[in-house]
Scaffold this motif. Structure first.
Motif, PDB file in Angstrom:
ATOM      1  N   LEU A  47       2.854 -13.538  -5.069  1.00  0.00           N
ATOM      2  CA  LEU A  47       3.202 -12.384  -5.896  1.00  0.00           C
ATOM      3  C   LEU A  47       3.248 -11.156  -4.997  1.00  0.00           C
ATOM      4  O   LEU A  47       2.348 -10.953  -4.180  1.00  0.00           O
ATOM      5  N   PHE A  48       4.288 -10.350  -5.144  1.00  0.00           N
ATOM      6  CA  PHE A  48       4.433  -9.116  -4.383  1.00  0.00           C
ATOM      7  C   PHE A  48       4.426  -7.965  -5.384  1.00  0.00           C
ATOM      8  O   PHE A  48       5.275  -7.902  -6.277  1.00  0.00           O
ATOM      9  N   VAL A  49       3.464  -7.064  -5.237  1.00  0.00           N
ATOM     10  CA  VAL A  49       3.226  -6.026  -6.240  1.00  0.00           C
ATOM     11  C   VAL A  49       3.509  -4.653  -5.641  1.00  0.00           C
ATOM     12  O   VAL A  49       3.033  -4.335  -4.542  1.00  0.00           O
ATOM     13  N   PHE A  50       4.267  -3.847  -6.375  1.00  0.00           N
ATOM     14  CA  PHE A  50       4.688  -2.517  -5.928  1.00  0.00           C
ATOM     15  C   PHE A  50       4.334  -1.492  -7.005  1.00  0.00           C
ATOM     16  O   PHE A  50       4.421  -1.782  -8.190  1.00  0.00           O
ATOM     17  N   GLY A  83      -2.603   7.138 -18.632  1.00  0.00           N
ATOM     18  CA  GLY A  83      -3.452   6.715 -17.538  1.00  0.00           C
ATOM     19  C   GLY A  83      -2.655   6.344 -16.295  1.00  0.00           C
ATOM     20  O   GLY A  83      -1.421   6.374 -16.289  1.00  0.00           O
ATOM     21  N   LEU A  84      -3.397   5.992 -15.239  1.00  0.00           N
ATOM     22  CA  LEU A  84      -2.804   5.659 -13.948  1.00  0.00           C
ATOM     23  C   LEU A  84      -3.425   4.379 -13.403  1.00  0.00           C
ATOM     24  O   LEU A  84      -4.585   4.070 -13.697  1.00  0.00           O
ATOM     25  N   PHE A  85      -2.646   3.665 -12.600  1.00  0.00           N
ATOM     26  CA  PHE A  85      -3.200   2.519 -11.890  1.00  0.00           C
ATOM     27  C   PHE A  85      -4.079   3.024 -10.748  1.00  0.00           C
ATOM     28  O   PHE A  85      -3.765   4.031 -10.118  1.00  0.00           O
ATOM     29  N   LYS A  86      -5.154   2.338 -10.477  1.00  0.00           N
ATOM     30  CA  LYS A  86      -6.056   2.679  -9.377  1.00  0.00           C
ATOM     31  C   LYS A  86      -5.511   2.017  -8.105  1.00  0.00           C
ATOM     32  O   LYS A  86      -6.068   1.069  -7.586  1.00  0.00           O
ATOM     33  N   TRP A  87      -4.377   2.516  -7.652  1.00  0.00           N
ATOM     34  CA  TRP A  87      -3.641   1.898  -6.550  1.00  0.00           C
ATOM     35  C   TRP A  87      -4.251   2.286  -5.211  1.00  0.00           C
ATOM     36  O   TRP A  87      -4.617   3.437  -5.009  1.00  0.00           O
ATOM     37  N   PRO A  88      -4.364   1.327  -4.288  1.00  0.00           N
ATOM     38  CA  PRO A  88      -4.921   1.652  -2.972  1.00  0.00           C
ATOM     39  C   PRO A  88      -3.988   2.595  -2.206  1.00  0.00           C
ATOM     40  O   PRO A  88      -2.765   2.487  -2.304  1.00  0.00           O
ATOM     41  N   THR A  89      -4.580   3.505  -1.463  1.00  0.00           N
ATOM     42  CA  THR A  89      -3.790   4.440  -0.668  1.00  0.00           C
ATOM     43  C   THR A  89      -3.331   3.752   0.613  1.00  0.00           C
ATOM     44  O   THR A  89      -3.806   2.666   0.962  1.00  0.00           O
ATOM     45  N   ALA A  90      -2.426   4.399   1.294  1.00  0.00           N
ATOM     46  CA  ALA A  90      -1.890   3.847   2.534  1.00  0.00           C
ATOM     47  C   ALA A  90      -3.008   3.637   3.552  1.00  0.00           C
ATOM     48  O   ALA A  90      -3.910   4.454   3.677  1.00  0.00           O
ATOM     49  N   LYS A 147      -1.171  -0.846   8.218  1.00  0.00           N
ATOM     50  CA  LYS A 147      -0.996  -1.919   7.245  1.00  0.00           C
ATOM     51  C   LYS A 147       0.071  -1.525   6.233  1.00  0.00           C
ATOM     52  O   LYS A 147       0.069  -0.420   5.727  1.00  0.00           O
ATOM     53  N   LYS A 148       0.950  -2.476   5.938  1.00  0.00           N
ATOM     54  CA  LYS A 148       1.993  -2.242   4.941  1.00  0.00           C
ATOM     55  C   LYS A 148       1.655  -2.934   3.631  1.00  0.00           C
ATOM     56  O   LYS A 148       2.141  -2.548   2.578  1.00  0.00           O
ATOM     57  N   THR A 149       0.814  -3.977   3.719  1.00  0.00           N
ATOM     58  CA  THR A 149       0.364  -4.688   2.525  1.00  0.00           C
ATOM     59  C   THR A 149      -1.114  -5.005   2.670  1.00  0.00           C
ATOM     60  O   THR A 149      -1.652  -5.010   3.782  1.00  0.00           O
ATOM     61  N   ILE A 150      -1.741  -5.259   1.549  1.00  0.00           N
ATOM     62  CA  ILE A 150      -3.080  -5.843   1.555  1.00  0.00           C
ATOM     63  C   ILE A 150      -3.038  -7.052   0.631  1.00  0.00           C
ATOM     64  O   ILE A 150      -2.248  -7.098  -0.311  1.00  0.00           O
ATOM     65  N   THR A 151      -3.863  -8.024   0.944  1.00  0.00           N
ATOM     66  CA  THR A 151      -3.944  -9.222   0.119  1.00  0.00           C
ATOM     67  C   THR A 151      -5.131  -9.082  -0.810  1.00  0.00           C
ATOM     68  O   THR A 151      -6.218  -8.688  -0.381  1.00  0.00           O
ATOM     69  N   VAL A 152      -4.914  -9.379  -2.081  1.00  0.00           N
ATOM     70  CA  VAL A 152      -5.985  -9.320  -3.069  1.00  0.00           C
ATOM     71  C   VAL A 152      -6.045 -10.649  -3.811  1.00  0.00           C
ATOM     72  O   VAL A 152      -5.128 -11.460  -3.730  1.00  0.00           O
ATOM     73  N   VAL A 207       0.846  -1.190   0.000  1.00  0.00           N
ATOM     74  CA  VAL A 207       0.000   0.000   0.000  1.00  0.00           C
ATOM     75  C   VAL A 207       0.883   1.243   0.000  1.00  0.00           C
ATOM     76  O   VAL A 207       1.959   1.256   0.596  1.00  0.00           O
ATOM     77  N   GLY A 208       0.438   2.256  -0.707  1.00  0.00           N
ATOM     78  CA  GLY A 208       1.240   3.454  -0.846  1.00  0.00           C
ATOM     79  C   GLY A 208       2.346   3.249  -1.868  1.00  0.00           C
ATOM     80  O   GLY A 208       2.496   2.176  -2.445  1.00  0.00           O
ATOM     81  N   PRO A 209       3.143   4.276  -2.102  1.00  0.00           N
ATOM     82  CA  PRO A 209       4.178   4.213  -3.143  1.00  0.00           C
ATOM     83  C   PRO A 209       5.442   3.489  -2.689  1.00  0.00           C
ATOM     84  O   PRO A 209       5.770   3.445  -1.503  1.00  0.00           O
ATOM     85  N   THR A 210       6.148   2.926  -3.674  1.00  0.00           N
ATOM     86  CA  THR A 210       7.440   2.275  -3.462  1.00  0.00           C
ATOM     87  C   THR A 210       8.424   2.863  -4.459  1.00  0.00           C
ATOM     88  O   THR A 210       8.064   3.150  -5.601  1.00  0.00           O
ATOM     89  N   ASP A 211       9.656   3.031  -4.034  1.00  0.00           N
ATOM     90  CA  ASP A 211      10.710   3.509  -4.926  1.00  0.00           C
ATOM     91  C   ASP A 211      11.063   2.369  -5.881  1.00  0.00           C
ATOM     92  O   ASP A 211      11.681   1.383  -5.481  1.00  0.00           O
ATOM     93  N   LEU A 212      10.655   2.469  -7.132  1.00  0.00           N
ATOM     94  CA  LEU A 212      10.864   1.396  -8.093  1.00  0.00           C
ATOM     95  C   LEU A 212      12.269   1.377  -8.678  1.00  0.00           C
ATOM     96  O   LEU A 212      12.556   0.569  -9.560  1.00  0.00           O
ATOM     97  N   ARG A 213      13.164   2.215  -8.165  1.00  0.00           N
ATOM     98  CA  ARG A 213      14.564   2.074  -8.547  1.00  0.00           C
ATOM     99  C   ARG A 213      15.154   0.815  -7.905  1.00  0.00           C
ATOM    100  O   ARG A 213      16.208   0.353  -8.306  1.00  0.00           O
ATOM    101  N   ASN A 214      14.432   0.259  -6.909  1.00  0.00           N
ATOM    102  CA  ASN A 214      14.860  -0.998  -6.297  1.00  0.00           C
ATOM    103  C   ASN A 214      14.826  -2.111  -7.326  1.00  0.00           C
ATOM    104  O   ASN A 214      13.898  -2.214  -8.121  1.00  0.00           O
TER     105      ASN A 214
END
Length: 119
Positions: free
Chosen positions: A43-46, A74-81, A85-90, A14-21
């Protein structure tokens, strides 16, 4: 092409991740920050701050898969923080919705029919 395995947990950060990782950086986030096993069958999605890029990390027997998607429009409809919770399961279906630009709780999806009968 991303193959979703039925019953495979899908964790969204949840929330943003630095995708330079890279793979190692994301695996460390999973292990140290989320307290989950990056080598598990999951699966772990960022998603990045601007919500136009995402990465999916998956362990496959002898190595990691790193999927990357960049939207050209466009943009992904990403859940906010979510507090606490640091993750949510979908579900796999919800991940497919996200990848297609839909909300996690897409109100127009068909409900599962539980009553099974022939005419």
């Amino acid at each position: 092409m991303l193959r979703l395995t039925p019953g495979c947990p899908v964790y969204l950060a949840v929330g943003p991740t630095d995708l330079r990782n890279n793979i190692d950086g994301l695996a460390l986030i999973i292990e140290n920050h989320f307290k989950l096993d990056p080598f598990s069958n999951a699966l772990f999605v960022f998603c990045n701050r601007s919500r136009d890029k995402l990465k999916i990390l998956f362990w496959d027997k002898n190595g990691f898969w790193l999927y990357y998607k960049r939207l050209e429009k466009g943009l992904f409809k990403w859940p906010t923080a979510v507090p606490g919770k640091k993750t949510i399961t979908v579900t796999e279906q919800q991940l497919s919705w996200l990848l297609d630009g839909l909300n996690l709780d897409e109100p127009f999806a068909f409900d599962e029919v539980k009553a099974r009968k022939l005419l």
